[in-house]
Design a protein around this motif. Structure first.
Motif, PDB file in Angstrom:
ATOM      1  N   UNK A  46     -13.966  -7.454 -67.703  1.00 52.61           N
ATOM      2  CA  UNK A  46     -13.099  -6.685 -66.830  1.00 52.61           C
ATOM      3  C   UNK A  46     -13.166  -7.183 -65.398  1.00 52.61           C
ATOM      4  N   UNK A  47     -12.083  -6.960 -64.650  1.00 55.92           N
ATOM      5  CA  UNK A  47     -12.043  -7.242 -63.224  1.00 55.92           C
ATOM      6  C   UNK A  47     -12.394  -8.666 -62.869  1.00 55.92           C
ATOM      7  N   UNK A  48     -13.278  -8.805 -61.914  1.00 56.38           N
ATOM      8  CA  UNK A  48     -13.698 -10.123 -61.410  1.00 56.38           C
ATOM      9  C   UNK A  48     -14.285 -10.979 -62.527  1.00 56.38           C
ATOM     10  N   UNK A  49     -14.962 -10.366 -63.469  1.00 57.59           N
ATOM     11  CA  UNK A  49     -15.581 -11.120 -64.562  1.00 57.59           C
ATOM     12  C   UNK A  49     -14.504 -11.748 -65.449  1.00 57.59           C
ATOM     13  N   UNK A  50     -13.399 -11.056 -65.626  1.00 54.80           N
ATOM     14  CA  UNK A  50     -12.277 -11.606 -66.379  1.00 54.80           C
ATOM     15  C   UNK A  50     -11.711 -12.821 -65.649  1.00 54.80           C
ATOM     16  N   UNK A  51     -11.615 -12.721 -64.316  1.00 53.08           N
ATOM     17  CA  UNK A  51     -11.113 -13.849 -63.530  1.00 53.08           C
ATOM     18  C   UNK A  51     -12.032 -15.060 -63.658  1.00 53.08           C
ATOM     19  N   UNK A  85     -18.425  -6.170 -70.461  1.00 51.00           N
ATOM     20  CA  UNK A  85     -19.098  -6.486 -69.203  1.00 51.00           C
ATOM     21  C   UNK A  85     -18.201  -6.011 -68.075  1.00 51.00           C
ATOM     22  N   UNK A  86     -18.737  -5.137 -67.223  1.00 54.69           N
ATOM     23  CA  UNK A  86     -17.974  -4.530 -66.150  1.00 54.69           C
ATOM     24  C   UNK A  86     -18.532  -4.972 -64.811  1.00 54.69           C
ATOM     25  N   UNK A  87     -17.643  -5.352 -63.914  1.00 53.63           N
ATOM     26  CA  UNK A  87     -18.115  -5.849 -62.614  1.00 53.63           C
ATOM     27  C   UNK A  87     -18.702  -4.725 -61.788  1.00 53.63           C
ATOM     28  N   UNK A  88     -19.412  -5.099 -60.718  1.00 51.52           N
ATOM     29  CA  UNK A  88     -19.951  -4.069 -59.845  1.00 51.52           C
ATOM     30  C   UNK A  88     -18.804  -3.243 -59.279  1.00 51.52           C
ATOM     31  N   UNK A  89     -19.044  -1.963 -59.129  1.00 53.04           N
ATOM     32  CA  UNK A  89     -18.011  -1.082 -58.606  1.00 53.04           C
ATOM     33  C   UNK A  89     -18.117  -1.086 -57.091  1.00 53.04           C
TER      34      UNK A  89
END
Length: 84
Positions: free
Chosen positions: A11-16, A77-81
């Motif tokens: 998700x988010x930055x990790x997906x990028x 895996x979820x990036x830091x909020x």
């Protein structure tokens, strides 16, 4: 050694960083969430820098890094909020 297949979501930055929204990982039986992460950090070295700030979930529940995975699990895996 038997292997298990799991669905891995980014998700988010990790997906990028990985260019992946979803992947299927094959790992040895008895692997943990840390093993899953390390497998991807080898392929995408920049991911390793996020290890201490990201959150991991197993089957849509937050989980500890040493949690053992099972065949068919969904790992996210979820990036830091960030926020304020």
């Amino acid at each position: 050694m038997p292997s298990i297949r799991v669905k891995v979501l980014f998700f988010g930055r990790l997906r990028e960083l990985t260019g992946l929204a979803e992947d299927v990982g094959e790992l040895p039986d008895g692997a943990t969430l840390t093993h899953v992460f390390e497998r991807y950090a080898e392929r995408y070295p920049k991911l390793a820098g996020f290890r201490n700030s990201m959150v991991v979930s197993r089957n849509q529940e937050f989980a500890a890094w040493d949690t053992r995975i099972a065949a068919g699990d969904e790992i996210a895996f979820l990036p830091p909020v960030s926020g304020g």
